[in-house]
Motif scaffolding. Structure first.
Motif, PDB file in Angstrom:
ATOM      1  N   ILE A  18      44.845  32.887  39.793  1.00  0.00           N
ATOM      2  CA  ILE A  18      43.511  33.284  39.319  1.00  0.00           C
ATOM      3  C   ILE A  18      43.146  32.488  38.066  1.00  0.00           C
ATOM      4  CG2 ILE A  18      42.178  35.180  38.305  1.00  0.00           C
ATOM      5  CD1 ILE A  18      43.747  37.091  40.201  1.00  0.00           C
ATOM      6  N   MET A  76      37.541  36.783  43.774  1.00  0.00           N
ATOM      7  CA  MET A  76      38.531  35.722  43.908  1.00  0.00           C
ATOM      8  C   MET A  76      39.314  35.845  45.212  1.00  0.00           C
ATOM      9  SD  MET A  76      40.447  33.249  42.655  1.00  0.00           S
ATOM     10  CE  MET A  76      39.982  33.194  40.957  1.00  0.00           C
ATOM     11  N   VAL A 100      37.730  39.914  39.442  1.00  0.00           N
ATOM     12  CA  VAL A 100      38.146  39.500  38.096  1.00  0.00           C
ATOM     13  C   VAL A 100      37.030  39.851  37.124  1.00  0.00           C
ATOM     14  CG1 VAL A 100      38.913  37.560  36.672  1.00  0.00           C
ATOM     15  CG2 VAL A 100      39.417  37.572  39.129  1.00  0.00           C
ATOM     16  N   MET A 138      42.522  34.584  46.933  1.00  0.00           N
ATOM     17  CA  MET A 138      43.807  33.942  46.664  1.00  0.00           C
ATOM     18  C   MET A 138      44.445  33.690  48.029  1.00  0.00           C
ATOM     19  SD  MET A 138      46.601  33.118  45.282  1.00  0.00           S
ATOM     20  CE  MET A 138      47.715  34.177  46.144  1.00  0.00           C
ATOM     21  N   TYR A 142      42.131  42.327  36.494  1.00  0.00           N
ATOM     22  CA  TYR A 142      42.191  41.891  37.892  1.00  0.00           C
ATOM     23  C   TYR A 142      42.335  43.123  38.776  1.00  0.00           C
ATOM     24  CZ  TYR A 142      43.855  37.999  35.059  1.00  0.00           C
ATOM     25  OH  TYR A 142      43.999  37.055  34.076  1.00  0.00           O
TER      26      TYR A 142
END
Ligand code: KG4
Length: 352
Positions: A123, A139, A152, A141, A158
């Motif tokens: 991140i 986000m 985020v 990932m 997070y």
């Protein structure tokens, strides 16, 4: 200078999977060095990472990688203000190599130690180059080890929104490539070959969670490719030859790869967009090895454009596993006074 730190130079160490990496950062964003020793040649002939070989290779590489990171940065051990290391998730034997080195350096040099979650590192990698990205950011990932969505927010908060329930997207790429004998790692090879195929040739059913969550599942897609291969009498091109150069697949295989990639990309983009809308995100971010995928980058940019949201991802060297992202996250921990002690252990299934 952050309170309590001798300097703002942070050494990052990353050994969670098959890359031995060390980096020196000044503060959270100025990358002075980022050294990555890839183990791809060691694992290629097996079509995937062999954990025992990975930890042995980390042991062999870590000293020279550390030396190079300090030399390229032009700093000595005595100049450092802290050490940051990945504690998980990842392969336990691999993680332990980095953790042991980081703890030793921390003890001998009397440096504060930061324990960083690998996903937090990914991140942070977006913000190393894009400090300006508006928050909250949705986000994605997406790597060989996991596929997750996080929200985020300000203050480095997070919030996990979704994970994969089985394979990660990168794992699906690697397994499909192995099935067809295309080489390892499968992601970049399929990315290239898929551009020559017809993405509408093979209709794959989109995975769907019956409980309404945003969680991912990739094992069904992988099995659908296997069934297609079996029912169409497609054989492996290179078996387990370990060759580096990909063979020349037929148009039928190129179409299959393009269709597989299109299904993965659409699935990743649609889930990300759903989450971004639901949580009122002001930007979209992507990181992890699969975020290098050319079709995914284009499709996410298009989707962001339709939503009016900017899309951010790191440059390729910071997208796949690296230690700069660990040093960046570690700096933020240390700035807040969050330090680990010498009882720090590997957590192979760590969650953010
Ligand atoms: O983040 P990463 O370096 O390591 C971890 O898994 O933590 O990601 C490696 C994964 C592999 O599965 C690889 O096949 C995939 O990322 N990958 C790609 C591409 N480049 C790397 N997948 C799709 N397209 C790519 N261009």
């Amino acid at each position: 200078m952050p309170s309590g730190l001798r300097s703002d130079l942070i050494l990052g160490i990353e050994t969670s999977c098959d890359e031995t990496a060390a980096a020196v950062l000044r503060g959270p964003r100025q990358v002075l060095s980022s050294i990555i020793a890839s183990q791809i040649p060691v694992h290629r002939r097996y079509g995937g990472v062999v954990p025992e070989l990975a930890s042995r290779q980390h042991l062999l590489s870590i000293e020279s990688v550390l030396k190079d990171a300090l030399e390229v940065a032009g700093v000595g051990l005595k100049d450092l203000g802290g050490v940051a290391v990945t504690y998980g998730p990842g392969l336990v034997g691999s993680l332990l190599v980095g953790i042991s080195v980081a703890k030793s350096l921390s003890m001998v040099l009397e440096l504060p130690l930061a324990a960083v979650n690998h996903h937090e590192g990914h991140i942070r990698s977006v913000f190393i180059e894009h400090e300006e990205a508006p928050l909250p950011m949705l986000m994605l990932m997406v790597s060989g080890g996991d596929t997750s969505l996080y929200l985020v927010s300000e203050g480095d908060v997070y919030r996990p929104l979704a994970h994969t329930r089985d394979d990660a997207a990168g794992e699906a790429y690697d397994k499909v490539a192995k099935l067809l004998g295309l080489g390892y790692p499968g992601g970049p090879i399929i990315d290239k070959l898929a551009a020559k195929g017809d993405p509408r040739a093979v209709p794959f059913t989109r995975p769907r969670m019956t409980d309404g969550t945003l969680d991912f599942s990739f094992s069904g897609l992988k099995t659908a490719v296997l069934r297609y291969v079996q029912s169409h009498g497609i054989g492996s091109l290179a078996a387990s030859s370990g060759e580096t150069a990909p063979p020349h697949p037929s148009q039928q295989i190129l179409d299959l790869l393009a269709s597989f990639q299109e299904a993965v990309v659409k699935y990743l983009v649609d889930q990300t967009v759903r989450a971004a809308r639901h949580h009122g995100a002001r930007s979209i971010g992507m990181s992890g090895g699969v975020a290098c995928n050319s079709r995914l980058r284009q499709a996410m940019r298009d989707a962001g454009g339709r939503l009016g949201l900017p899309v951010y991802y790191p440059s390729p060297a910071l997208t796949t596993d690296n230690a700069a992202m660990i040093a960046s996250a570690g700096y933020l921990h240390l700035r807040r006074g969050h330090t680990a002690d010498l009882t720090l252990n590997a957590d192979p299934a760590a969650r953010l």
